[in-house]
Scaffold this motif. Structure first.
Motif, mmCIF file in Angstrom:
data_model
loop_
_atom_site.group_PDB
_atom_site.id
_atom_site.type_symbol
_atom_site.label_atom_id
_atom_site.label_comp_id
_atom_site.label_asym_id
_atom_site.label_seq_id
_atom_site.Cartn_x
_atom_site.Cartn_y
_atom_site.Cartn_z
ATOM 1 N N ARG A 116 0.612 -1.216 0.015
ATOM 2 C CA ARG A 116 0.005 -0.022 0.087
ATOM 3 C C ARG A 116 0.697 1.410 -0.137
ATOM 4 N N SER A 117 1.777 1.297 0.989
ATOM 5 C CA SER A 117 2.513 2.353 1.237
ATOM 6 C C SER A 117 3.522 2.701 -0.307
ATOM 7 N N THR A 118 3.942 1.599 -0.841
ATOM 8 C CA THR A 118 4.853 1.649 -1.898
ATOM 9 C C THR A 118 3.884 2.068 -3.202
ATOM 10 N N CYS A 119 2.854 1.525 -3.301
ATOM 11 C CA CYS A 119 1.875 2.002 -4.574
ATOM 12 C C CYS A 119 1.498 3.487 -4.249
ATOM 13 N N HIS A 120 1.318 3.871 -3.108
ATOM 14 C CA HIS A 120 0.992 5.336 -2.921
ATOM 15 C C HIS A 120 2.134 6.419 -3.191
ATOM 16 N N GLY A 121 3.112 5.745 -2.776
ATOM 17 C CA GLY A 121 4.603 6.708 -3.076
ATOM 18 C C GLY A 121 4.941 6.660 -4.592
ATOM 19 N N ILE A 122 4.410 5.562 -5.164
ATOM 20 C CA ILE A 122 4.794 5.538 -6.879
ATOM 21 C C ILE A 122 3.563 6.513 -7.386
ATOM 22 N N SER A 123 2.544 6.514 -7.078
ATOM 23 C CA SER A 123 1.584 7.527 -7.498
ATOM 24 C C SER A 123 1.802 8.851 -7.202
#
Length: 521
Positions: free
Chosen positions: A437-444
């Motif tokens: 979750r945190s990785t994907c939010h960071g990518i976005s």
């Protein structure tokens, strides 16, 4: 397939709104307050930096930052933010939200103070240290994006989750306002203590040497709210979703949430089976991830990218637009301190009238209208207002029509914040599995910051007049403000189309959205 959700997570989903929710909003929100303050306060003092360090006694205009320096001062923090979002987003999934949350805050406090303590008194030394520390300040701020959003979404109940994450994000508006108020207060005090003639009257004396303290105080003030919340950040327990679904320690998660919710939670029999299911352990670069979450991730990244091109090009160049329509007098008719006051006044008025209300409208309506509707409406209205400003641009710059121009401009901002600026932050924190979750939010978020960099740098050059004689010192001719605004309108329209890739998370549990409850009996 049977839907199974851990009891402790179900308890969080159906929990009544209570004190710990508001504590979490304030703790995460103060981080965001600091982020916005630090990122946007520099636009209040760039003109002053030009007068102080690039003063040319032979020029009829006050000193201004050369293009490459202006670009560095404005953009270096954005580059740091982009790197921080990717790095801390990934780290937040590896080490846990709480551990990393403290690191980002310390970075923000230290670099806020350091960016006001530049080495040397020559232009090169001051600008180099300012840019160096603003890069690392941005790096810390970048970490705050994925972590604040993820922590809030994992603590919230499913009924009001959208409003809670939006409330954290809305602190950004308060941070922008605070920047304006601090600049107004500091410049007023200095103006009273050290009166100076205007640039036209006396070039050398129009910027008193004491004005050097003004920008330092404004820049360093951002460390204060961050420092105040450090203790509370460290006392927050790790989120139950991380402890249970990623660290796979359901017992600890149940104990933590029993304390937080102040109810006795029991651990169920089959709890271990749910989190140990091997089919729910696919990685970010797996086929399974692409199949389940590929299109939503594309939707989140593309809409945030397109939005930030428009959002940051407007925000960073507010003062230029205000000067162009005559809200801020000609630079030569003011002294250095008064100019800071006028820029801060204009920015604070825009923030009060359009930026801040937009954020809180999102908080009020997001769990009623849903994320998708708000995002679509926001992009559509931004497109309409951009075109309404751009096509009759020559009409708006006439002195009689200035108020109309400012109203249209404010409405564009209002619908950015009651629209995609808020929803692009909220949705990535809801639709991906806990361990990514945190990785994907960071990518976005990082893709968004790439858009911000395009907006900020592209527009420094694009908005220059086509007539060579009218460009700012050191810039090549551009396509002019009118054509730049038309381009922004088109970008907003494309953002509206990409919104159709984004799913609607309203009213669903995080596990249902990410497919983490699917376990075969």
């Amino acid at each position: 397939m049977a839907e199974q959700q851990l009891g402790v997570l179900k308890a969080l989903d159906v929990a009544k709104t209570q004190l710990y929710h508001f504590t979490a909003i304030v703790i995460a929100g103060m981080g965001f307050f600091t982020d916005a303050y630090d990122l946007f306060c520099v636009s209040l003092v760039t003109k002053l930096l030009g007068r102080l360090y690039y003063f040319n006694p032979l020029s009829a205009k006050p000193g201004s930052l050369p293009p490459h320096v202006a670009a560095a001062v404005n953009g270096v923090a954005l580059c740091g933010t982009l790197a921080g979002q990717l790095f801390f987003g990934w780290l937040g999934d590896k080490l846990g939200r709480k551990k990393v949350y403290g690191i980002t805050l310390i970075m923000m406090i230290v670099c806020s103070v350091a960016s006001g303590l530049s080495f040397g008194s020559k232009a090169k030394g001051v600008m180099t240290t300012l840019c160096f520390f603003r890069f690392w300040l941005g790096f810390g701020i970048g970490g705050d994006y994925p972590l604040s959003a993820t922590i809030m979404s994992e603590y919230a109940n499913k009924k009001t989750r959208g409003a809670f994450i939006a409330a954290v994000f809305a602190m950004q508006g308060v941070g922008i306002l605070a920047g304006g108020f601090v600049a107004l207060a500091v410049s007023t005090i200095f103006d009273k203590k050290f009166p100076a003639p205007t640039y036209a009257v006396d070039r050398a004396l129009s910027t008193p040497p004491q004005a050097d303290y003004i920008w330092r105080i404004i820049v360093m003030f951002g460390a204060l709210p961050a420092a105040l919340t450090y203790y509370w950040r460290m006392k927050m327990p790790e989120t139950a979703r991380y402890t249970a679904l990623v660290a796979k320690n359901i017992k600890q998660a149940t104990q933590d949430m029993s304390k937080v919710l102040q109810v006795e939670l029991q651990m169920e029999e089959r709890a271990e089976d749910i989190v140990q299911d091997p089919r729910l352990n696919y990685g970010l670069f797996s086929k399974e991830f692409a199949k389940r979450h590929g299109l939503p991730l594309l939707g989140c990244t593309s809409t945030w990218f397109l939005l930030d091109i428009a959002f940051y090009s407007q925000n960073l160049f507010q003062k230029d637009i205000f000067s162009a329509i005559g809200w801020i007098p000609k630079a030569a008719t003011m002294n250095g301190i008064h100019e800071v006051f006028m820029i801060a006044r204009a920015q604070t008025l825009i923030a009060l009238c359009s930026t801040v209300p937009g954020y809180w409208f999102t908080v009020a309506f997001i769990d009623i209208m849903g994320r998708f509707a708000i995002q679509l409406m926001g992009f559509f209205m931004m497109t309409v207002f951009m075109f309404a400003i751009a096509f009759p641009y020559d009409h708006w710059i006439k002195p009689d029509n200035r108020i109309g121009f400012v109203v249209m401009y404010s409405l564009t901002f209002f619908f950015a914040n009651f629209g995609p600026n808020a929803t692009t932050f909220i949705v990535p924190a809801e639709i991906f599995p806990a361990r990514l979750r945190s990785t994907c939010h960071g990518i976005s978020a990082a893709t968004g910051k790439a858009g911000a960099i395009v907006g900020a740098f592209g527009f420094l050059y694009a908005a220059q007049p086509q007539d060579k004689t009218k460009t700012d010192a050191g810039y090549p001719p551009g396509i002019g403000v009118k054509n730049s605004l038309i381009m922004l309108g088109v970008i907003n329209f494309i953002g509206m189309l990409f919104t159709f890739l984004v799913p609607e998370p309203k009213g669903k549990s995080l596990e249902e959205l990410s497919g983490e409850t699917e376990v075969e009996k």
